[in-house]
Design an enzyme around this catalytic site. Structure first.
Site, PDB file in Angstrom:
ATOM      1  N   GLY A 185     -33.868  85.714   7.515  1.00  0.00           N
ATOM      2  CA  GLY A 185     -32.745  86.289   6.871  1.00  0.00           C
ATOM      3  C   GLY A 185     -31.351  85.844   7.131  1.00  0.00           C
ATOM      4  O   GLY A 185     -31.133  84.830   7.658  1.00  0.00           O
ATOM      5  N   SER A 186     -30.453  86.349   6.642  1.00  0.00           N
ATOM      6  CA  SER A 186     -29.196  86.881   6.985  1.00  0.00           C
ATOM      7  C   SER A 186     -28.080  86.365   6.119  1.00  0.00           C
ATOM      8  O   SER A 186     -28.040  86.760   4.967  1.00  0.00           O
ATOM      9  CB  SER A 186     -28.997  86.707   8.447  1.00  0.00           C
ATOM     10  OG  SER A 186     -27.811  87.160   8.864  1.00  0.00           O
TER      11      SER A 186
END
Length: 219
Positions: A185-186
């Site tokens: 993710g992120s």
């Protein structure tokens, strides 16, 4: 097609989930419980697999364009002071990746890598105001002959526990090519010079290696 960073995790996950099902089928007599375990493990494996998909992208190479380095949603467009490398004001474009987005990072411009650095850090949620300075992250700068130096920063979040960065100082890179991977993710921040024409809006969804987020055209 899957990213090479996921092969080990996907293989290990498959082995563990198969073992769970073998054990459940040998120890549990109730059919619906065994079936529920099977369904749960299959869904979990599909969830892991989708994190590492790596769709082929065709980038329209253009030295006047800055393309999105990742898939996701534009969450920040603002003038900021970039204090790690440029030490002056830049326009920051931040793109947030949800768990269902492709997590491959691609070079937003082509040119020569002039800076590449890894920073250990925390794992605050990606939208936290201090995540770009305190979270685990990598900073890469690519010098393009038309646009100049463009900085992009991979930032880990609460779920992302490892950032992979392939950019090495001194190497020549192609716009849209594989620059790294953020496991689970992120967010990625891109810093462009003041006066650069921004081609995206807040909350707009973009595709890595394809969507033009900014350019230096004057018309």
């Amino acid at each position: 097609m899957f990213h090479k960073e996921g092969f080990k995790i996907m293989t290990l996950t498959a082995i563990i989930l198969i073992a769970i099902n073998i054990i459940s089928y040998s120890l549990i007599e109730t059919y619906w419980i065994k079936f529920a375990i099977l369904v749960a493990t299959v869904l979990f494996f599909l969830l892991i697999v989708q994190f590492f998909r790596n769709p082929q992208r065709v980038t329209d190479h253009n030295d006047e364009h800055i393309v999105s380095p990742v898939d996701g949603k534009v969450v920040v467009i603002e003038e900021v002071y970039e204090k790690e490398y440029f030490k002056d004001k830049r326009i920051q474009i931040s793109i947030f990746m949800s768990p269902i987005n492709v997590h491959v990072t691609r070079h937003p411009v082509g040119g020569k890598v002039t800076f590449s650095k890894y920073h250990p850090g925390k794992f605050l949620v990606a939208w936290h105001p201090k995540s770009s300075e305190e979270n685990e992250r990598t900073t890469v700068v690519v010098k393009n002959p038309r646009i100049g130096e463009i900085l992009y920063r991979q930032i880990a979040g609460a779920l992302a526990k490892r950032i992979v960065n392939y950019a090495e100082t001194g190497t020549e890179v192609v716009q849209g090519s594989d620059s790294g991977f953020i496991k689970f993710g992120s967010r990625v921040d891109v810093f462009v010079p003041l006066g650069t024409k921004i081609r995206v809006d807040l909350n707009e969804k973009v595709k890595g290696g394809m969507s033009v987020i900014a350019d230096v055209k004057t018309e």
